[in-house]
Enzyme design. Structure first.
Site, PDB file in Angstrom:
ATOM      1  CB  SER A 121      -0.912   0.005   1.232  1.00 28.48           C
ATOM      2  OG  SER A 121      -1.756   1.134   1.241  1.00 28.48           O
ATOM      3  CE  LYS A 173      -2.613  -3.144  -0.470  1.00 27.28           C
ATOM      4  NZ  LYS A 173      -3.507  -3.147  -1.601  1.00 27.28           N
ATOM      5  CG  HIS A 176      -4.703  -2.236   3.734  1.00 25.45           C
ATOM      6  ND1 HIS A 176      -4.972  -1.677   2.499  1.00 25.45           N
ATOM      7  CD2 HIS A 176      -3.949  -1.323   4.394  1.00 25.45           C
ATOM      8  CE1 HIS A 176      -4.419  -0.493   2.418  1.00 25.45           C
ATOM      9  NE2 HIS A 176      -3.796  -0.240   3.557  1.00 25.45           N
ATOM     10  CG  ASN A 177      -6.928  -2.986  -0.694  1.00 26.98           C
ATOM     11  OD1 ASN A 177      -6.009  -2.598   0.016  1.00 26.98           O
ATOM     12  ND2 ASN A 177      -6.826  -3.064  -2.007  1.00 26.98           N
ATOM     13  CD  GLU A 180      -8.025   1.822   0.145  1.00 26.57           C
ATOM     14  OE1 GLU A 180      -8.413   1.733  -1.034  1.00 26.57           O
ATOM     15  OE2 GLU A 180      -6.847   1.596   0.491  1.00 26.57           O
TER      16      GLU A 180
END
Length: 302
Positions: A121, A173, A176-177, A180
């Site tokens: 990221s 990840k 994480h997204n 987001e």
């Protein structure tokens, strides 16, 4: 250390540039001749085939891929597995599905190749600010990759970590997204509510700037929101159309598989779907039902 960068899109090129700043020797490969020529101008050594990439690297070789998920990653891994030797490291820094990553790792392990997945990221700011990296793989492979990770991160000791075995980097990840998506939706809804309160005529950019300092909702996303509002306070010319890259979907599907409740992320994904419908059929259906049971007026399409 020697390292190859495969894929010189904006992110790959910026990561290669940061590696150069860290004193590493970078061998660059891309299908675009223009990208290869630009790489050479900026200090990288170019290679026009993956065989040439392998020949230019000292052993054990480290090859970092920044190519689109799916078929492009699949074909690149297959080709690299024919060029590299036992003990070499293939790194996938793209947004691959972690299940594909685990399968690919098992395949290349038959040739005694290491596979590391690095969820990355940082976007367009990574060249100057550094990247946040979540790495999955063996201790041996991460030891070989550590100098590159320390150069790419904001500092050698912050912004990156070995989060688990192969697949875990892309899994983290993915989550994480998904987070987001939820954060972005919350900010968007809050600013929309303030804009709707016409009697106060709130300056949205001013509010974003206030919140950036001391507030519990301050964040880098809020910093970027403030930038956007400074440049275009009414967001003129921007369509209310929000794509999704795929990782939000994977996050929601994983939650379903695990029977894990993630309503905010799920709703944020659904909201993106809704943004892409010009005249949602479901809303027409609601209007039709109100008319049927209560005789309520229907607004006709223009």
């Amino acid at each position: 250390m020697d390292i190859a960068m495969i894929g010189l899109g904006k992110m790959g090129a910026n990561m290669a540039g940061r590696l150069l700043q860290g004193g590493h020797r970078v061998v660059a490969f891309d299908l675009s001749e223009d990208a290869i020529q630009h790489a050479e101008i900026t200090g990288m050594e170019r290679a026009r085939t993956l065989d040439e990439v392998a020949k230019k690297l000292s052993t054990p070789r480290v090859v970092w891929m920044m190519v689109p998920a799916g078929a492009p990653t699949e074909s690149t891994v297959e080709a690299l597995s024919e060029c590299l030797s036992a003990g070499d490291v293939i790194v996938d820094g793209g947004n691959s599905n972690y299940k594909d990553t685990m399968r690919r790792a098992a395949t290349v392990a038959e040739k005694e190749l290491h596979y590391v997945d690095v969820g990355t990221s940082g976007g367009v700011w990574g060249l100057t600010e550094g990247y946040s990296m979540m790495a999955g793989g063996s201790d041996e492979a991460l030891a070989l990759l550590r100098p590159a990770l320390e150069s790419l991160a904001p500092t050698p000791d912050t912004g990156w970590g070995h989060v688990g075995p192969v697949g875990s980097g892309h899994f983290v990840k993915m989550v994480h997204n998904g987070i987001e998506y939820g954060l972005m939706e919350a900010y968007a809804e809050g600013f929309e509510l303030m804009k709707a309160k016409k009697e106060f005529d709130v300056d949205l950019h001013q509010v974003a700037e206030i919140w950036r300092y001391g507030s519990v909702v301050r964040s880098w996303l809020l910093d970027l929101t403030a930038n956007a509002l400074a440049d275009n306070p009414t967001l003129d010319g921007i369509a209310a159309y929000v794509p999704d890259s795929g990782e939000g979907r994977w996050t929601v599907m994983e939650a379903i598989d695990l029977a894990c409740s993630i309503p905010v992320i799920s709703m944020a994904l659904q909201r993106r779907f809704r943004s892409r419908e010009e005249a949602p059929f479901g809303d027409k259906m609601l209007s039709a039902m109100r008319h049927q049971f209560g005789g309520h007026a229907i607004k006709e399409e223009v």
